[in-house]
Design a protein around this motif. Structure first.
Motif, PDB file in Angstrom:
ATOM      1  N   MET A   1       0.826  -1.187   0.000  1.00 57.22           N
ATOM      2  CA  MET A   1       0.000   0.000   0.000  1.00 57.22           C
ATOM      3  C   MET A   1       0.871   1.251   0.000  1.00 57.22           C
ATOM      4  SD  MET A   1      -3.114   0.381   2.636  1.00 57.22           S
ATOM      5  CE  MET A   1      -4.692   0.168   1.931  1.00 57.22           C
ATOM      6  N   ALA A   2       0.630   2.169  -0.897  1.00 62.12           N
ATOM      7  CA  ALA A   2       1.442   3.381  -0.997  1.00 62.12           C
ATOM      8  C   ALA A   2       0.889   4.469  -0.084  1.00 62.12           C
ATOM      9  CB  ALA A   2       1.464   3.876  -2.441  1.00 62.12           C
ATOM     10  N   HIS A   3       1.806   5.262   0.483  1.00 66.53           N
ATOM     11  CA  HIS A   3       1.419   6.380   1.317  1.00 66.53           C
ATOM     12  C   HIS A   3       1.394   7.640   0.477  1.00 66.53           C
ATOM     13  CE1 HIS A   3       2.767   3.621   4.515  1.00 66.53           C
ATOM     14  NE2 HIS A   3       1.830   4.237   5.211  1.00 66.53           N
ATOM     15  N   ASP A   4       0.582   8.593   0.881  1.00 68.13           N
ATOM     16  CA  ASP A   4       0.552   9.861   0.166  1.00 68.13           C
ATOM     17  C   ASP A   4       1.756  10.723   0.538  1.00 68.13           C
ATOM     18  OD1 ASP A   4      -0.163  10.512   2.729  1.00 68.13           O
ATOM     19  OD2 ASP A   4      -1.757  11.894   2.173  1.00 68.13           O
ATOM     20  N   GLY A   5       1.970  11.802  -0.158  1.00 72.19           N
ATOM     21  CA  GLY A   5       3.117  12.666   0.062  1.00 72.19           C
ATOM     22  C   GLY A   5       3.114  13.360   1.412  1.00 72.19           C
ATOM     23  N   GLY A   6       1.953  13.447   2.063  1.00 76.23           N
ATOM     24  CA  GLY A   6       1.861  14.122   3.347  1.00 76.23           C
ATOM     25  C   GLY A   6       2.693  13.463   4.423  1.00 76.23           C
ATOM     26  N   SER A   7       2.800  12.150   4.397  1.00 76.13           N
ATOM     27  CA  SER A   7       3.567  11.463   5.439  1.00 76.13           C
ATOM     28  C   SER A   7       5.056  11.763   5.305  1.00 76.13           C
ATOM     29  CB  SER A   7       3.311   9.957   5.402  1.00 76.13           C
ATOM     30  OG  SER A   7       3.754   9.414   4.173  1.00 76.13           O
ATOM     31  N   ASN A   8       5.542  11.966   4.095  1.00 76.23           N
ATOM     32  CA  ASN A   8       6.945  12.331   3.906  1.00 76.23           C
ATOM     33  C   ASN A   8       7.226  13.716   4.468  1.00 76.23           C
ATOM     34  OD1 ASN A   8       7.735   9.953   2.695  1.00 76.23           O
ATOM     35  ND2 ASN A   8       7.281  10.678   0.629  1.00 76.23           N
ATOM     36  N   ALA A   9       6.296  14.632   4.296  1.00 78.38           N
ATOM     37  CA  ALA A   9       6.479  15.982   4.822  1.00 78.38           C
ATOM     38  C   ALA A   9       6.551  15.948   6.344  1.00 78.38           C
ATOM     39  CB  ALA A   9       5.344  16.889   4.359  1.00 78.38           C
ATOM     40  N   LEU A  10       5.749  15.116   6.964  1.00 78.60           N
ATOM     41  CA  LEU A  10       5.754  15.022   8.416  1.00 78.60           C
ATOM     42  C   LEU A  10       7.079  14.473   8.924  1.00 78.60           C
ATOM     43  CD1 LEU A  10       4.168  15.483  10.967  1.00 78.60           C
ATOM     44  CD2 LEU A  10       3.207  13.196  10.749  1.00 78.60           C
ATOM     45  N   ARG A  11       7.684  13.572   8.179  1.00 82.08           N
ATOM     46  CA  ARG A  11       8.987  13.025   8.583  1.00 82.08           C
ATOM     47  C   ARG A  11      10.076  14.077   8.589  1.00 82.08           C
ATOM     48  NH1 ARG A  11       9.248   7.934   4.864  1.00 82.08           N
ATOM     49  NH2 ARG A  11       7.172   7.266   5.377  1.00 82.08           N
ATOM     50  N   GLU A  12       9.901  15.103   7.757  1.00 82.56           N
ATOM     51  CA  GLU A  12      10.916  16.149   7.659  1.00 82.56           C
ATOM     52  C   GLU A  12      10.781  17.209   8.749  1.00 82.56           C
ATOM     53  OE1 GLU A  12      10.893  17.700   3.703  1.00 82.56           O
ATOM     54  OE2 GLU A  12      11.092  15.720   2.816  1.00 82.56           O
ATOM     55  N   VAL A  13       9.669  17.190   9.477  1.00 78.91           N
ATOM     56  CA  VAL A  13       9.477  18.163  10.551  1.00 78.91           C
ATOM     57  C   VAL A  13      10.340  17.763  11.733  1.00 78.91           C
ATOM     58  CG1 VAL A  13       7.822  19.149  12.182  1.00 78.91           C
ATOM     59  CG2 VAL A  13       7.114  18.662   9.840  1.00 78.91           C
ATOM     60  N   ARG A  14      11.097  18.730  12.253  1.00 83.00           N
ATOM     61  CA  ARG A  14      11.922  18.470  13.431  1.00 83.00           C
ATOM     62  C   ARG A  14      11.212  19.066  14.635  1.00 83.00           C
ATOM     63  NH1 ARG A  14      17.192  20.980  15.563  1.00 83.00           N
ATOM     64  NH2 ARG A  14      17.785  19.398  17.072  1.00 83.00           N
ATOM     65  N   PHE A  15      10.975  18.234  15.631  1.00 84.06           N
ATOM     66  CA  PHE A  15      10.306  18.677  16.840  1.00 84.06           C
ATOM     67  C   PHE A  15      11.319  18.916  17.943  1.00 84.06           C
ATOM     68  CE2 PHE A  15       6.921  16.461  14.589  1.00 84.06           C
ATOM     69  CZ  PHE A  15       5.883  17.381  14.695  1.00 84.06           C
ATOM     70  N   LEU A  16      11.089  19.985  18.712  1.00 82.72           N
ATOM     71  CA  LEU A  16      11.979  20.353  19.805  1.00 82.72           C
ATOM     72  C   LEU A  16      11.242  20.228  21.133  1.00 82.72           C
ATOM     73  CD1 LEU A  16      13.333  23.642  18.200  1.00 82.72           C
ATOM     74  CD2 LEU A  16      14.463  21.417  18.233  1.00 82.72           C
ATOM     75  N   THR A  17      11.996  19.946  22.181  1.00 81.99           N
ATOM     76  CA  THR A  17      11.424  19.925  23.520  1.00 81.99           C
ATOM     77  C   THR A  17      11.264  21.355  24.018  1.00 81.99           C
ATOM     78  OG1 THR A  17      13.544  19.872  24.654  1.00 81.99           O
ATOM     79  CG2 THR A  17      12.584  17.733  24.037  1.00 81.99           C
ATOM     80  N   VAL A  18      10.492  21.523  25.071  1.00 83.81           N
ATOM     81  CA  VAL A  18      10.318  22.842  25.667  1.00 83.81           C
ATOM     82  C   VAL A  18      11.668  23.391  26.127  1.00 83.81           C
ATOM     83  CG1 VAL A  18       9.317  24.053  27.650  1.00 83.81           C
ATOM     84  CG2 VAL A  18       7.908  22.505  26.279  1.00 83.81           C
ATOM     85  N   ALA A  19      12.504  22.540  26.701  1.00 85.95           N
ATOM     86  CA  ALA A  19      13.826  22.983  27.159  1.00 85.95           C
ATOM     87  C   ALA A  19      14.683  23.453  25.978  1.00 85.95           C
ATOM     88  CB  ALA A  19      14.529  21.854  27.906  1.00 85.95           C
ATOM     89  N   GLU A  20      14.625  22.758  24.861  1.00 84.74           N
ATOM     90  CA  GLU A  20      15.399  23.169  23.681  1.00 84.74           C
ATOM     91  C   GLU A  20      14.904  24.510  23.144  1.00 84.74           C
ATOM     92  OE1 GLU A  20      16.762  18.914  21.727  1.00 84.74           O
ATOM     93  OE2 GLU A  20      14.688  19.584  21.425  1.00 84.74           O
ATOM     94  N   VAL A  21      13.582  24.683  23.123  1.00 85.23           N
ATOM     95  CA  VAL A  21      13.012  25.947  22.655  1.00 85.23           C
ATOM     96  C   VAL A  21      13.434  27.086  23.583  1.00 85.23           C
ATOM     97  CG1 VAL A  21      10.871  27.226  22.231  1.00 85.23           C
ATOM     98  CG2 VAL A  21      11.064  24.818  21.525  1.00 85.23           C
ATOM     99  N   ALA A  22      13.356  26.842  24.880  1.00 85.75           N
ATOM    100  CA  ALA A  22      13.750  27.864  25.851  1.00 85.75           C
ATOM    101  C   ALA A  22      15.205  28.273  25.647  1.00 85.75           C
ATOM    102  CB  ALA A  22      13.529  27.345  27.270  1.00 85.75           C
ATOM    103  N   ASP A  23      16.062  27.303  25.390  1.00 87.39           N
ATOM    104  CA  ASP A  23      17.478  27.587  25.159  1.00 87.39           C
ATOM    105  C   ASP A  23      17.661  28.408  23.884  1.00 87.39           C
ATOM    106  OD1 ASP A  23      20.277  27.254  25.862  1.00 87.39           O
ATOM    107  OD2 ASP A  23      20.396  25.920  24.117  1.00 87.39           O
ATOM    108  N   MET A  24      16.966  28.044  22.822  1.00 87.04           N
ATOM    109  CA  MET A  24      17.077  28.769  21.555  1.00 87.04           C
ATOM    110  C   MET A  24      16.594  30.211  21.675  1.00 87.04           C
ATOM    111  SD  MET A  24      15.737  26.004  18.755  1.00 87.04           S
ATOM    112  CE  MET A  24      15.940  27.110  17.362  1.00 87.04           C
ATOM    113  N   MET A  25      15.514  30.389  22.430  1.00 85.44           N
ATOM    114  CA  MET A  25      14.902  31.711  22.553  1.00 85.44           C
ATOM    115  C   MET A  25      15.490  32.516  23.703  1.00 85.44           C
ATOM    116  SD  MET A  25      10.929  30.765  21.773  1.00 85.44           S
ATOM    117  CE  MET A  25      10.384  32.449  21.535  1.00 85.44           C
ATOM    118  N   ARG A  26      16.355  31.890  24.501  1.00 88.39           N
ATOM    119  CA  ARG A  26      16.977  32.535  25.668  1.00 88.39           C
ATOM    120  C   ARG A  26      15.925  33.027  26.662  1.00 88.39           C
ATOM    121  NH1 ARG A  26      21.103  30.637  23.450  1.00 88.39           N
ATOM    122  NH2 ARG A  26      22.896  31.840  22.783  1.00 88.39           N
ATOM    123  N   VAL A  27      14.935  32.157  26.917  1.00 82.50           N
ATOM    124  CA  VAL A  27      13.892  32.437  27.900  1.00 82.50           C
ATOM    125  C   VAL A  27      13.759  31.224  28.813  1.00 82.50           C
ATOM    126  CG1 VAL A  27      12.607  33.994  26.362  1.00 82.50           C
ATOM    127  CG2 VAL A  27      12.044  31.561  26.401  1.00 82.50           C
TER     128      VAL A  27
END
Length: 76
Positions: free
Chosen positions: A1-27
């Motif tokens: 069964m083939a998957h649609d292109g949407g699942s590939n886009a989701l694989r490319e999304v990088r998710f960050l933890t709250v701690a990582e976001v806080a570090d990036m934003m310096r908050v």
């Protein structure tokens, strides 16, 4: 069964933890939680924790850049 292109886009999304976001934003982590709960920063809840798309952090930082370019030093 083939998957649609949407699942590939989701694989490319990088998710960050709250701690990582806080570090990036310096908050604090609490500030990130406030942004998430207010809807200003989109996040996905996994169990009891949140994950924030890296692209959402980049968009948020870009939105405040014009304010930073003016800077506090310029207003003195």
């Amino acid at each position: 069964m083939a998957h649609d292109g949407g699942s590939n886009a989701l694989r490319e999304v990088r998710f960050l933890t709250v701690a990582e976001v806080a570090d990036m934003m310096r908050v604090s982590r609490m500030t990130v939680y406030r942004l998430v709960h207010s809807g200003e920063l989109p996040a996905i809840r996994f169990g009891r924790s949140f994950r924030v798309p890296e692209s959402a952090v980049a968009q948020t930082l870009e939105a405040v850049r014009p304010h930073l370019d003016g800077g506090v030093a310029d207003s003195a």
